[in-house]
Design a protein around this motif. Structure first.
Motif, PDB file in Angstrom:
ATOM      1  N   ASP A 129       0.813  -1.213   0.000  1.00 33.36           N
ATOM      2  CA  ASP A 129       0.000   0.000   0.000  1.00 33.36           C
ATOM      3  C   ASP A 129       0.850   1.268   0.000  1.00 33.36           C
ATOM      4  OD1 ASP A 129      -2.050  -1.773   0.118  1.00 33.36           O
ATOM      5  OD2 ASP A 129      -2.474  -1.484   2.247  1.00 33.36           O
ATOM      6  N   ALA A 130       1.937   1.256   0.744  1.00 35.10           N
ATOM      7  CA  ALA A 130       2.791   2.440   0.820  1.00 35.10           C
ATOM      8  C   ALA A 130       3.919   2.386  -0.192  1.00 35.10           C
ATOM      9  CB  ALA A 130       3.371   2.585   2.226  1.00 35.10           C
ATOM     10  N   THR A 131       3.992   1.300  -0.949  1.00 38.08           N
ATOM     11  CA  THR A 131       5.064   1.087  -1.936  1.00 38.08           C
ATOM     12  C   THR A 131       6.441   1.381  -1.354  1.00 38.08           C
ATOM     13  OG1 THR A 131       4.857   3.342  -2.846  1.00 38.08           O
ATOM     14  CG2 THR A 131       3.503   1.595  -3.853  1.00 38.08           C
ATOM     15  N   TYR A 132       6.643   0.936  -0.108  1.00 34.62           N
ATOM     16  CA  TYR A 132       7.937   1.163   0.532  1.00 34.62           C
ATOM     17  C   TYR A 132       8.947   0.148  -0.022  1.00 34.62           C
ATOM     18  CZ  TYR A 132      11.137   2.730   4.135  1.00 34.62           C
ATOM     19  OH  TYR A 132      12.203   3.291   4.788  1.00 34.62           O
ATOM     20  N   PRO A 133      10.169   0.587  -0.333  1.00 36.04           N
ATOM     21  CA  PRO A 133      11.160  -0.307  -0.949  1.00 36.04           C
ATOM     22  C   PRO A 133      11.514  -1.484  -0.033  1.00 36.04           C
ATOM     23  CG  PRO A 133      11.826   1.989  -1.145  1.00 36.04           C
ATOM     24  CD  PRO A 133      10.681   1.969  -0.202  1.00 36.04           C
ATOM     25  N   GLN A 134      11.606  -2.660  -0.610  1.00 33.92           N
ATOM     26  CA  GLN A 134      11.993  -3.860   0.130  1.00 33.92           C
ATOM     27  C   GLN A 134      13.492  -4.060   0.027  1.00 33.92           C
ATOM     28  OE1 GLN A 134       8.789  -6.517  -1.632  1.00 33.92           O
ATOM     29  NE2 GLN A 134       8.826  -7.306   0.450  1.00 33.92           N
ATOM     30  N   THR A 135      14.237  -3.143   0.646  1.00 36.40           N
ATOM     31  CA  THR A 135      15.696  -3.228   0.677  1.00 36.40           C
ATOM     32  C   THR A 135      16.184  -3.037   2.103  1.00 36.40           C
ATOM     33  OG1 THR A 135      16.085  -0.846   0.328  1.00 36.40           O
ATOM     34  CG2 THR A 135      15.790  -2.220  -1.637  1.00 36.40           C
ATOM     35  N   GLU A 136      17.359  -3.555   2.393  1.00 38.15           N
ATOM     36  CA  GLU A 136      17.905  -3.431   3.750  1.00 38.15           C
ATOM     37  C   GLU A 136      18.228  -1.989   4.099  1.00 38.15           C
ATOM     38  OE1 GLU A 136      20.196  -7.389   4.988  1.00 38.15           O
ATOM     39  OE2 GLU A 136      21.021  -6.485   3.171  1.00 38.15           O
ATOM     40  N   LEU A 137      18.697  -1.208   3.125  1.00 36.65           N
ATOM     41  CA  LEU A 137      19.019   0.190   3.396  1.00 36.65           C
ATOM     42  C   LEU A 137      17.758   0.996   3.694  1.00 36.65           C
ATOM     43  CD1 LEU A 137      21.829   0.837   0.770  1.00 36.65           C
ATOM     44  CD2 LEU A 137      22.075   0.747   3.252  1.00 36.65           C
ATOM     45  N   ALA A 138      16.662   0.689   2.985  1.00 31.05           N
ATOM     46  CA  ALA A 138      15.399   1.355   3.275  1.00 31.05           C
ATOM     47  C   ALA A 138      14.885   0.960   4.650  1.00 31.05           C
ATOM     48  CB  ALA A 138      14.362   1.013   2.199  1.00 31.05           C
ATOM     49  N   THR A 243       4.760  11.944  -2.992  1.00 27.01           N
ATOM     50  CA  THR A 243       3.860  12.840  -2.250  1.00 27.01           C
ATOM     51  C   THR A 243       2.515  12.182  -1.998  1.00 27.01           C
ATOM     52  OG1 THR A 243       3.090  13.821  -4.327  1.00 27.01           O
ATOM     53  CG2 THR A 243       4.907  14.932  -3.192  1.00 27.01           C
ATOM     54  N   GLY A 244       2.422  10.883  -2.191  1.00 30.96           N
ATOM     55  CA  GLY A 244       1.157  10.188  -1.999  1.00 30.96           C
ATOM     56  C   GLY A 244       0.752  10.114  -0.549  1.00 30.96           C
ATOM     57  N   ILE A 245      -0.499   9.748  -0.319  1.00 32.52           N
ATOM     58  CA  ILE A 245      -1.032   9.572   1.030  1.00 32.52           C
ATOM     59  C   ILE A 245      -1.326   8.108   1.215  1.00 32.52           C
ATOM     60  CG2 ILE A 245      -2.885  10.129   2.633  1.00 32.52           C
ATOM     61  CD1 ILE A 245      -3.204  12.770   1.192  1.00 32.52           C
ATOM     62  N   TRP A 246      -0.773   7.550   2.272  1.00 32.72           N
ATOM     63  CA  TRP A 246      -0.925   6.128   2.552  1.00 32.72           C
ATOM     64  C   TRP A 246      -2.111   5.921   3.483  1.00 32.72           C
ATOM     65  CZ3 TRP A 246       2.205   3.160   6.617  1.00 32.72           C
ATOM     66  CH2 TRP A 246       1.886   1.801   6.553  1.00 32.72           C
ATOM     67  N   ASN A 247      -3.101   5.183   3.024  1.00 38.60           N
ATOM     68  CA  ASN A 247      -4.314   4.981   3.823  1.00 38.60           C
ATOM     69  C   ASN A 247      -4.516   3.506   4.107  1.00 38.60           C
ATOM     70  OD1 ASN A 247      -5.210   7.677   3.985  1.00 38.60           O
ATOM     71  ND2 ASN A 247      -5.841   7.580   1.845  1.00 38.60           N
ATOM     72  N   CYS A 248      -3.576   2.885   4.818  1.00 35.45           N
ATOM     73  CA  CYS A 248      -3.749   1.470   5.191  1.00 35.45           C
ATOM     74  C   CYS A 248      -4.125   1.396   6.664  1.00 35.45           C
ATOM     75  CB  CYS A 248      -2.496   0.659   4.895  1.00 35.45           C
ATOM     76  SG  CYS A 248      -1.220   0.808   6.128  1.00 35.45           S
ATOM     77  N   VAL A 249      -4.260   0.187   7.188  1.00 35.93           N
ATOM     78  CA  VAL A 249      -4.751   0.005   8.545  1.00 35.93           C
ATOM     79  C   VAL A 249      -3.694   0.240   9.606  1.00 35.93           C
ATOM     80  CG1 VAL A 249      -6.491  -1.640   7.799  1.00 35.93           C
ATOM     81  CG2 VAL A 249      -4.231  -2.474   8.457  1.00 35.93           C
ATOM     82  N   CYS A 250      -2.431   0.494   9.197  1.00 31.01           N
ATOM     83  CA  CYS A 250      -1.382   0.693  10.189  1.00 31.01           C
ATOM     84  C   CYS A 250      -1.642   1.954  10.980  1.00 31.01           C
ATOM     85  CB  CYS A 250      -0.013   0.767   9.520  1.00 31.01           C
ATOM     86  SG  CYS A 250       0.412  -0.729   8.608  1.00 31.01           S
ATOM     87  N   LEU A 251      -1.228   1.903  12.262  1.00 34.81           N
ATOM     88  CA  LEU A 251      -1.482   3.048  13.125  1.00 34.81           C
ATOM     89  C   LEU A 251      -0.361   4.065  13.018  1.00 34.81           C
ATOM     90  CD1 LEU A 251      -2.751   1.112  16.241  1.00 34.81           C
ATOM     91  CD2 LEU A 251      -4.103   2.145  14.426  1.00 34.81           C
TER      92      LEU A 251
END
Length: 251
Positions: A129-138, A243-251
């Motif tokens: 949902d947040a398209t966060y990179p799946q890398t160790e540095l990230a 600049t997107g807005i992440w709207n998932c269930v995470c708090l």
């Protein structure tokens, strides 16, 4: 006297009729909790897993501590004073087959013994949902922000286990981590510590010096879901153009 008792009894009877009893309240609360569980509403409380918690040695092995040697904890050597300065923390991460990940923060005391081992689970939705990179540095960037209070102004060793330094664009990928470290006044170093080959008996491959340090751990904590605000902040550091807005269930 009789009239006073009678009026008291009437008031008590009237009170019971006007409001629900404690048993009725308990039933109502139970029903509400069941409805919340069915709707899978997010909770502000930490989730307690029914599964048995892995041993400290197993957890240390998963986060890469047992692939290190005690000398890796030396941050600086003062030749004039014949002294050493050690890293306060070791930050690492691990990816899982179900698409999730875990960030680990190991704190060492002045004698380089493991004092505490904290971890935060990163659900697969963070990467989807947040398209966060799946890398160790990230993950290292996210880890610094998650534990900003603990690591502020400290020395942190960031472990890489799957990413070799000679890989393409490695130097460029270090820039977000440098930015996060500068923001928190963290003195950091990135070290590649690949997992060691397992022997027939896995315990024989464990560094004895690090294992002794690990077994002195006093505290272990685990957070089930990272705060949405911190993931958003880390995403902006890793990808400033986002600049997107992440709207998932995470708090």
């Amino acid at each position: 006297m009789a009239s006073q008792r009678s009026s008291s009894a009437v008031r008590a009877s009237s009170s019971e009729a006007d409001g629900p009893s404690s048993s009725d309240l308990s039933i109502a609360i139970d029903r509400e909790m069941e409805n919340m569980r069915r709707l899978s509403l997010p909770s502000t409380h930490k989730v307690v897993s029914a599964k048995p918690r892995p041993s400290i040695v197993d957890t240390a092995e998963a986060c890469g501590l047992l692939d290190m040697s005690p000398s890796d904890l030396v941050a600086e050597t003062n030749v004039e004073q014949s002294g050493f300065r050690y890293y306060h923390f070791v930050l690492s991460s691990a990816f899982h087959s179900n698409g999730s990940a875990t960030i680990f923060l190991a704190k060492f005391d002045t004698n380089t013994n493991l004092e505490s081992l904290d971890s935060t689970k990163i659900p697969a939705q963070v990467f989807e949902d947040a398209t966060y990179p799946q890398t160790e540095l990230a993950m290292a960037v996210l880890g610094l922000l998650l534990y900003r209070t603990e690591v502020f102004g400290k020395r942190v060793l960031c472990l890489l286990r799957a990413t070799a330094p000679h890989e393409e664009d490695f130097s460029t990928s270090l820039e977000p981590l440098k930015k996060a470290a500068t923001k928190l006044r963290v003195t950091h170093h990135v070290q590649w510590v690949p997992p060691k080959e397992k022997k027939e008996n896995p315990r024989l491959s464990i560094n004895a010096g690090m294992r002794l340090r690990v077994m002195l751990c006093q505290t272990r904590t685990q957070v089930e879901v990272p705060p949405r605000k911190i993931v958003y902040e880390a995403k902006q550091i890793v990808d400033p153009s986002w600049t997107g807005i992440w709207n998932c269930v995470c708090l």
